[in-house]
Design an enzyme around this catalytic site. Structure first.
Site, PDB file in Angstrom:
ATOM      1  N   ALA A 192       0.823  -1.214   0.000  1.00 46.99           N
ATOM      2  CA  ALA A 192       0.000   0.000   0.000  1.00 46.99           C
ATOM      3  C   ALA A 192       0.855   1.262   0.000  1.00 46.99           C
ATOM      4  O   ALA A 192       0.593   2.207  -0.763  1.00 46.99           O
ATOM      5  CB  ALA A 192      -0.939  -0.001   1.203  1.00 46.99           C
ATOM      6  N   ILE A 241       8.895  -3.662  11.796  1.00 43.49           N
ATOM      7  CA  ILE A 241       7.471  -3.974  11.901  1.00 43.49           C
ATOM      8  C   ILE A 241       7.069  -5.055  10.911  1.00 43.49           C
ATOM      9  O   ILE A 241       6.251  -5.926  11.213  1.00 43.49           O
ATOM     10  CB  ILE A 241       6.631  -2.700  11.698  1.00 43.49           C
ATOM     11  CG1 ILE A 241       6.890  -1.728  12.850  1.00 43.49           C
ATOM     12  CG2 ILE A 241       5.148  -3.024  11.610  1.00 43.49           C
ATOM     13  CD1 ILE A 241       6.193  -0.389  12.691  1.00 43.49           C
ATOM     14  N   LYS A 255      -2.646 -14.800 -14.670  1.00 46.04           N
ATOM     15  CA  LYS A 255      -3.875 -15.246 -14.013  1.00 46.04           C
ATOM     16  C   LYS A 255      -5.069 -14.920 -14.899  1.00 46.04           C
ATOM     17  O   LYS A 255      -5.306 -13.765 -15.238  1.00 46.04           O
ATOM     18  CB  LYS A 255      -4.016 -14.559 -12.652  1.00 46.04           C
ATOM     19  CG  LYS A 255      -5.290 -14.913 -11.911  1.00 46.04           C
ATOM     20  CD  LYS A 255      -5.392 -14.148 -10.602  1.00 46.04           C
ATOM     21  CE  LYS A 255      -6.726 -14.383  -9.917  1.00 46.04           C
ATOM     22  NZ  LYS A 255      -6.873 -13.569  -8.698  1.00 46.04           N
ATOM     23  N   PRO A 310     -14.088 -16.299 -14.526  1.00 43.59           N
ATOM     24  CA  PRO A 310     -13.097 -15.874 -15.530  1.00 43.59           C
ATOM     25  C   PRO A 310     -12.937 -14.368 -15.613  1.00 43.59           C
ATOM     26  O   PRO A 310     -13.862 -13.605 -15.313  1.00 43.59           O
ATOM     27  CB  PRO A 310     -13.709 -16.410 -16.827  1.00 43.59           C
ATOM     28  CG  PRO A 310     -15.189 -16.293 -16.602  1.00 43.59           C
ATOM     29  CD  PRO A 310     -15.405 -16.561 -15.122  1.00 43.59           C
ATOM     30  N   LEU A 319      -5.091  -1.773   4.261  1.00 38.29           N
ATOM     31  CA  LEU A 319      -5.614  -2.374   5.487  1.00 38.29           C
ATOM     32  C   LEU A 319      -5.936  -1.344   6.560  1.00 38.29           C
ATOM     33  O   LEU A 319      -6.755  -1.599   7.446  1.00 38.29           O
ATOM     34  CB  LEU A 319      -4.615  -3.395   6.037  1.00 38.29           C
ATOM     35  CG  LEU A 319      -4.269  -4.571   5.116  1.00 38.29           C
ATOM     36  CD1 LEU A 319      -3.225  -5.465   5.770  1.00 38.29           C
ATOM     37  CD2 LEU A 319      -5.506  -5.356   4.752  1.00 38.29           C
ATOM     38  N   ILE A 359      -5.341  -5.617  -3.419  1.00 37.41           N
ATOM     39  CA  ILE A 359      -4.564  -4.631  -4.180  1.00 37.41           C
ATOM     40  C   ILE A 359      -5.489  -3.742  -4.998  1.00 37.41           C
ATOM     41  O   ILE A 359      -5.222  -2.540  -5.170  1.00 37.41           O
ATOM     42  CB  ILE A 359      -3.502  -5.327  -5.050  1.00 37.41           C
ATOM     43  CG1 ILE A 359      -2.346  -5.805  -4.150  1.00 37.41           C
ATOM     44  CG2 ILE A 359      -2.980  -4.407  -6.139  1.00 37.41           C
ATOM     45  CD1 ILE A 359      -1.225  -6.466  -4.886  1.00 37.41           C
TER      46      ILE A 359
END
Length: 504
Positions: free
Chosen positions: A17, A43, A79, A97, A335, A348
């Site tokens: 991010a 962290i 992907k 798809p 987040l 993302i």
């Protein structure tokens, strides 16, 4: 504009991010802002492997990122969609798809013709056999879409599966080359304006003080600025999305390098499988109300396909979002703003959506309440519509073989989702929106894949005769199979185009 007129932007937190935000701002608004990122390597980040949506390609292109270089650096694979196993019933399977069903060039959406065949008792083949993306995925084939819209090879899109621990360093190098500054250090105090309540500065453990005019909170689940400092309330969605844990463990890849992510239903949630060039990412997302951490850990170890290369790691989370993502002079990204489990690879995308909205609504002469409200409206819509899409996967099931599945099958769902499901069951219609990530084909894939079948269909699908329709569908099915089979093997394509960079 002179440097003096640039807005001082402080990005708190690195990871995906933080560095996506920093890189985008310095690239897209070079004359409007001065970007200073603060992070602490002590962290760490929540990086367990990232599967993405096709929208990331546009983000990378805007930043001038070379695709092959990016994929090699992050050991990425292509992907074409997401496979779901055992969701509607044990033994069921389908792929959501990235692309259309059929040719995608008809006024009547393809699933209406498919539904007609089903209702006439013609035993239509699975709808995925009329999708180039689905057929290519199951055959482990890949090539880029054809730019000619008349060709079947133009009817799909693609995204990436990559190593999240390598993506942030890749972006950091890019951002710093374009002028972003980075300071290593742990923040111990946040200064607020005594009058208006805006954030003035962050103070580091080293004693350094970093002031700014706009602060971007990319501090992850901790939400240091938006949650802890400004105390923006968190809306808890666990009544609809009860999974609150994940145990993650990568392994060596032993099977084919599949051009899709898998989501396999488990007794108390689901398991992901993300194939990368050098390993396979695995994880079990589950509800702690229905299984223990130890039971989930053992279930994952027993299910992975290859030798583990790290110990299982348990992550805790809560589904939901902050009531507002932009408060005063602080914008939450990633987040820090909210969390939705990675079932549809939206993490993302939500970062990208926030960055896009921020760039379009970036302060000109001070922060406008109107711009801030519009930003919050846009981000709320993204979260709320993705929330409904995720809930659909759980609720649209016939499973009652475990307490978890019995619970999600019978739970009350948001009115917004109930209305969408009723509309589809009635006439096969998908609710349409100007804004939101998932389009018709996505909803259709999950509805039909999980046995939410329409009672009716668009009457225009009755125009061709039964014989003409059956012949056309059979010809299309054969053409899809033939064209997909002619494409290169996924692994071979990657080895020629973007083989992974060797570890330093």
């Amino acid at each position: 504009m002179s440097d003096r007129s640039k807005l001082k932007v402080v990005v708190v937190g690195g990871g995906t991010a933080g560095w996506m935000t920093a890189a985008a701002l310095v690239k897209l608004l070079p004359d409007r802002c001065d970007v200073h990122l603060v992070e602490s390597e002590a962290i760490g980040i929540v990086g367990v492997g990232e599967a993405t949506l096709p929208h990331i390609r546009a983000f990378n292109e805007r930043l001038g990122i070379d695709e092959a270089e990016f994929m090699a650096a992050t050991r990425a694979t292509f992907k074409l969609g997401i496979e779901f196993r055992d969701w509607g019933r044990v033994g069921d399977g389908y792929i959501h798809p990235f692309g259309t069903f059929g040719r995608g060039n008809s006024e009547v959406e393809f699933h209406h013709y498919w539904t007609r065949l089903e209702r006439e008792g013609a035993a239509a083949p699975p709808i995925g056999e009329f999708s180039m993306a689905v057929t290519m995925a199951y055959l482990n084939r890949f090539a880029r879409p054809d730019p000619n819209p008349e060709k079947l090879e133009s009817t799909f899109s693609y995204a990436y599966q990559f190593d999240a621990t390598l993506f942030a360093p890749f972006l950091r190098q890019l951002a710093e080359q374009m002028g972003a500054r980075r300071t290593e250090g742990r923040i111990v105090d946040v200064e607020l304006d005594g009058e208006g309540g805006d954030i003035r500065a962050v103070n580091l453990e080293s004693g350094e003080r970093i002031d700014g005019e706009l602060f971007i909170d990319c501090s992850g689940f901790f939400s240091l600025l938006l949650g802890k400092t400004l105390e923006e309330p968190f809306e808890n969605w666990s009544q609809w999305l009860p999974c609150d844990r994940a145990v993650a463990m990568p392994c060596r890849t032993r099977t084919a390098l599949t051009p899709y992510t898998s989501a396999i239903a488990m007794p108390a949630g689901w398991r992901w499988r993300i194939p990368l060039q050098h390993r396979t990412g695995n994880g079990y997302v589950y509800s702690s109300s229905f299984t223990s951490d130890d039971e989930a850990r053992e279930a994952l170890i027993g299910a992975v396909e290859g030798d583990p290369i790290a110990e299982p790691r348990v992550l805790k989370f809560q589904a939901g979002r902050r009531r507002r993502s932009w408060v005063r002079n602080c914008v939450g990204v990633g987040l820090a703003s909210g969390f939705l489990e990675p079932l549809e690879s939206t993490s993302i995308y939500l970062i990208q959506a926030a960055i896009t909205a921020l760039v379009e609504l970036f302060p000109i002469d001070g922060i406008s309440p109107l711009d801030r409200d519009e930003f919050n409206r846009l981000i709320d819509l993204e979260y709320d519509r993705i929330r409904d899409f995720l809930i659909l996967h759980y609720h649209a099931t016939e499973r009652s073989d475990s307490p978890f599945w019995d619970h999600v099958r019978t739970m009350q769902v948001p009115d917004s989702l109930h209305e969408k499901m009723a509309l589809f069951r009635s006439r096969g219609r998908v609710a349409k929106y100007r804004e939101g990530v998932f389009l018709d084909a996505s909803w259709i894939a999950v509805y039909i894949g999980q046995r939410v079948t329409p009672d009716g269909y668009d009457m225009r699908a009755d125009l061709p005769s039964a014989n003409v329709l059956r012949d056309a569908m059979s010809a299309l099915q054969s053409e899809v199979r033939a064209r997909a089979s002619a494409l290169p093997d996924h692994r071979d394509y990657i080895e020629r185009y973007c083989p992974m960079a060797e570890a330093a």
